[in-house]
Structures are given as C-alpha cells and as structure tokens.
Design a protein around this motif. Structure first.
Motif, short mmCIF file in Angstrom:
data_model
loop_
_atom_site.label_atom_id
_atom_site.label_comp_id
_atom_site.label_asym_id
_atom_site.label_seq_id
_atom_site.Cartn_x
_atom_site.Cartn_y
_atom_site.Cartn_z
N UNK A 222 0.77 -1.23 0.00
CA UNK A 222 0.00 0.00 0.00
C UNK A 222 0.80 1.28 0.00
N UNK A 223 2.10 1.24 -0.08
CA UNK A 223 2.92 2.44 -0.11
C UNK A 223 4.14 2.20 -0.99
N UNK A 224 4.79 3.29 -1.42
CA UNK A 224 5.98 3.10 -2.25
C UNK A 224 7.04 2.28 -1.53
N UNK A 225 7.73 1.41 -2.27
CA UNK A 225 8.76 0.54 -1.72
C UNK A 225 9.97 0.57 -2.64
N UNK A 226 11.12 0.43 -2.04
CA UNK A 226 12.36 0.41 -2.81
C UNK A 226 12.31 -0.73 -3.83
N UNK A 227 12.70 -0.41 -5.03
CA UNK A 227 12.63 -1.38 -6.13
C UNK A 227 13.43 -2.64 -5.80
N UNK A 247 7.51 -7.97 -12.93
CA UNK A 247 7.16 -6.60 -12.58
C UNK A 247 7.08 -5.71 -13.82
N UNK A 248 7.86 -6.03 -14.82
CA UNK A 248 7.86 -5.21 -16.04
C UNK A 248 6.49 -5.23 -16.73
N UNK A 249 5.74 -6.33 -16.61
CA UNK A 249 4.41 -6.39 -17.21
C UNK A 249 3.46 -5.42 -16.50
N UNK A 250 3.57 -5.32 -15.17
CA UNK A 250 2.71 -4.40 -14.42
C UNK A 250 3.03 -2.95 -14.76
N UNK A 251 4.32 -2.66 -14.92
CA UNK A 251 4.71 -1.29 -15.29
C UNK A 251 4.26 -0.97 -16.71
N UNK A 252 4.36 -1.93 -17.60
CA UNK A 252 3.93 -1.71 -18.99
C UNK A 252 2.45 -1.41 -19.07
N UNK A 253 1.63 -2.15 -18.29
CA UNK A 253 0.18 -1.94 -18.33
C UNK A 253 -0.27 -0.73 -17.53
N UNK A 254 0.65 -0.04 -16.85
CA UNK A 254 0.29 1.15 -16.08
C UNK A 254 -0.31 0.85 -14.73
N UNK A 256 1.50 -0.34 -12.15
CA UNK A 256 2.55 -0.03 -11.18
C UNK A 256 3.36 1.14 -11.72
N UNK A 257 3.69 2.08 -10.85
CA UNK A 257 4.50 3.24 -11.23
C UNK A 257 5.94 3.01 -10.80
N UNK A 258 6.86 3.47 -11.61
CA UNK A 258 8.29 3.36 -11.33
C UNK A 258 8.85 4.78 -11.32
N UNK A 259 9.35 5.23 -10.14
CA UNK A 259 9.85 6.59 -10.01
C UNK A 259 11.14 6.58 -9.20
N UNK A 260 11.75 7.78 -9.10
CA UNK A 260 12.94 7.98 -8.26
C UNK A 260 12.60 9.03 -7.20
N UNK A 261 12.80 8.67 -5.91
CA UNK A 261 12.43 9.59 -4.84
C UNK A 261 13.48 10.67 -4.65
N UNK A 262 13.30 11.48 -3.60
CA UNK A 262 14.21 12.61 -3.36
C UNK A 262 15.61 12.16 -2.98
N UNK A 263 15.75 10.94 -2.49
CA UNK A 263 17.07 10.41 -2.13
C UNK A 263 17.75 9.72 -3.32
N UNK A 264 17.09 9.69 -4.47
CA UNK A 264 17.69 9.07 -5.65
C UNK A 264 17.48 7.57 -5.73
N UNK A 265 16.59 7.02 -4.88
CA UNK A 265 16.34 5.59 -4.88
C UNK A 265 15.16 5.27 -5.81
N UNK A 270 1.71 0.72 -6.36
CA UNK A 270 0.48 0.51 -7.10
C UNK A 270 -0.16 1.86 -7.44
N UNK A 271 -0.64 1.97 -8.70
CA UNK A 271 -1.30 3.21 -9.13
C UNK A 271 -2.52 2.84 -9.97
N UNK A 272 -3.35 3.85 -10.22
CA UNK A 272 -4.54 3.63 -11.04
C UNK A 272 -4.13 3.52 -12.52
N UNK A 273 -4.62 2.49 -13.16
CA UNK A 273 -4.25 2.25 -14.56
C UNK A 273 -4.83 3.35 -15.45
N UNK A 274 -4.00 3.97 -16.33
CA UNK A 274 -4.49 5.05 -17.20
C UNK A 274 -5.58 4.54 -18.14
N UNK A 275 -6.50 5.42 -18.47
CA UNK A 275 -7.57 5.10 -19.41
C UNK A 275 -7.22 5.63 -20.80
#
Length: 327
Positions: A222-227, A247-254, A256-265, A270-275
């Motif tokens: 339920x919250x962002x976690x280190x990759x 995991x790449x399939x979830x990111x491809x389908x939108x 799961x979001x993949x980002x870099x936080x303020x610490x560079x990690x 989980x995110x809402x799938x784009x329409x």
C-alpha cells in the motif's frame, strides 16, 4: 559513334555544352528520330532495306554526331546505332548465296559436267549417236581441270593432315557394381514412444499467475517501496531476475508506477491504470532499459541490507511428458 572511323567520314569528339542553341538541339533530335524511324519501319522485313541504304544512314548519323553537345542527344545516337547494328545482324543471318539457297545436288551436277563427266545440253549436238553418249559416261573425270580452277583462288600447297581420332571406337561396357544392402539389426530397433493428449500435463500459465501475485503483494504493501527491496531474493539470483521480468508487465500496463524519490532511490507502487482518455490527453508511455546482473544483485543486497524476500520463494517449475517429469 565517334570511335568508329569510316571512309570519307570524319570522326568527332563529344564536347558537353549546356548552353547549346535550343533550336539546334531540336533539329538534332528530329534528325535522329527520323533515322531511327527509317530503320524501325524495316525491322519486320530486313530485306526491304539494302546494305548500302543502311550504311548511308549510319554515315548520316555519324555526321550528325558532330552537332551533339548534350547527353540526351547522345542517348538518341546510341539508340540508333543499336538499332542499326541489330538490323545488320538480321541481314547477315538472312544472307544466302545468289538469289536462292545453296543446292548441293545442283552444284555436284555442274561440277561433274565441268570435269567432262557428261555434256551439257548446249554441247550435245543433235547428230551424236547413243554409242558416243555411252563412251562419254565411262570417261574418267578431269580432276586436273577443276584443280587449275582452284589454284587461281588459293595458292596454298596441299599438305598431309592427321586424323583427330581412331578409325573405329570400341565402347567399353561398364560393369554394374552391386552394393551390399545395409541390413539393420531388428533387436536394436526401438519403437518411438506414442504420446496421447492425456499424457501431457496441462499446467496453468505461470507468467500470468506470478504477475498477479506481484500485483497482490504491492497492493497489500500500500505504499511506495524500494525497487531492489521488492524484487530481490537474497537466496536466489534466478528468481530475482524472474521478479524483475514479472514486474515489467505491471509497469507496462500502467498498474505499477516506477519513479525515483528525493534520495535518488528507485521506488515502485500501485497506481490507477491510465484510461484511453488519459492517453488522448497527452499521456505518453516511456521505455526504460534496466541492466541487472549478478554483480548488481550482490551489491544491492549489501547496500540495502536485504535479508529476506518480499516475494515468496517459488518452487522449481516442472512439467510431465508421458510417464516422466521434467524440471
């Protein structure tokens, strides 16, 4: 045509002149087309065009080549020369001796008459008797007479030649070679295993199952976690690679979001799938290339102090083929 030198016709060198008078260009093209049409009209029947007429047209084209200053006119010249040479080849193939084809029987009959074998109708007088005709038929041929005629055409001394092969050829009969038939030992032959549809165990789609498992785990977190904390299995490098793959399939389908936080990690969540409306509004997909080898796996375990896997250890995949299991 400038490389061909004919009697009474001077040769010319092609000099390119882009500023040639347009009227002169049109005149040269017109004359070349007239010459080409004259040859083209006789292609169906080459005998209608004599060799003298064809030679005269070639000479006219050679004189006309002296006014050629551009590549288009030179192309017309080469096209006409090709047509003229083709016409000359056709006339050479259709050439015959005299007015008709060469008749061997007629030639031999005239040759025998010339050597005195039999008299011609003009030499045969009306008063000649039948006995004189019989004597003329038995008279030997005068080969020296035809020899003197041949000497006037060729002064080559007759020489002795050699045969290019034996008088008779004995064809050698090739002996048939019998090859021993390879006989297989029936005891060593094995019948291939027959498989039926029920012998192959149908396993569920492992990829779809594992992708859904990763989605459920991220949803529970339920919250962002280190990759690296999420995908790395500290006890199994191969399954860590598989986790990145799923995991790449979830990111491809939108999902799961993949980002870099303020610490560079790098983090995932989980995110809402784009329409379709989001993509129509300007949302774009981005592709990332991720390198994950064993050195990276070991370094991530050390840096992020990973002691256990967030994703449960999966048993090795096995499938049954016939009576045997393979893994």
């Amino acid at each position: 045509m400038s490389d061909v030198e004919m009697d009474g016709v001077p040769t010319h060198d092609f000099i390119y002149d882009p500023d040639q008078d347009p009227e002169e260009k049109r005149t040269v093209r017109k004359n070349y087309r007239s010459l080409a049409k004259a040859v083209e009209d006789h292609q169906s029947n080459p005998n209608d065009l004599s060799a003298e007429q064809l030679m005269e047209q070639v000479q006219q084209a050679d004189i006309l080549f002296g006014k050629v200053k551009g590549p288009q006119e030179a192309t017309l010249d080469s096209h006409f020369l090709l047509m003229a040479s083709t016409m000359g080849a056709q006339k050479a193939r259709a050439m015959k001796s005299g007015s008709g084809s060469f008749d061997i029987d007629d030639f031999v009959a005239k040759l025998v008459t010339f050597m005195g074998g039999r008299k011609s109708l003009e030499d045969h007088a009306e008063g000649d008797s039948d006995e004189e005709s019989v004597d003329n038929a038995a008279r030997p041929l005068e080969w020296a007479k035809i020899g003197r005629k041949a000497m006037a055409k060729s002064r080559r001394v007759p020489v002795m030649g050699y045969m290019l092969g034996p008088l008779s050829i004995e064809q050698k009969a090739r002996a048939p070679v019998k090859r021993a038939k390879l006989e297989k030992n029936q005891e060593n032959l094995r019948k291939p295993q027959e498989l039926k549809e029920g012998d192959i165990a149908r396993s569920e789609n492992e990829t779809t199952k594992n992708v859904a498992q990763l989605e459920a785990i991220l949803t529970d977190i339920g919250e962002p976690i280190n990759f690296f904390n999420f995908v790395i299995n500290p006890n199994d490098f191969a399954q860590s690679v598989e986790n990145v793959f799923y995991l790449s399939f979830l990111i491809r389908d939108g999902k799961v979001a993949f980002e870099t936080n303020t610490h560079g990690e790098p983090i995932v969540y989980i995110c809402e799938q784009p329409s379709d409306a989001d993509y129509a509004g300007g949302l774009q997909k981005r592709q990332k290339v991720f390198e994950f080898d064993m050195a990276t796996w070991k370094r991530a375990i050390e840096v992020f102090d990973i002691t256990e896997s967030k994703i449960p250890q999966r048993p090795p995949a096995k499938f049954r083929l016939g009576d045997k299991w393979y893994g």
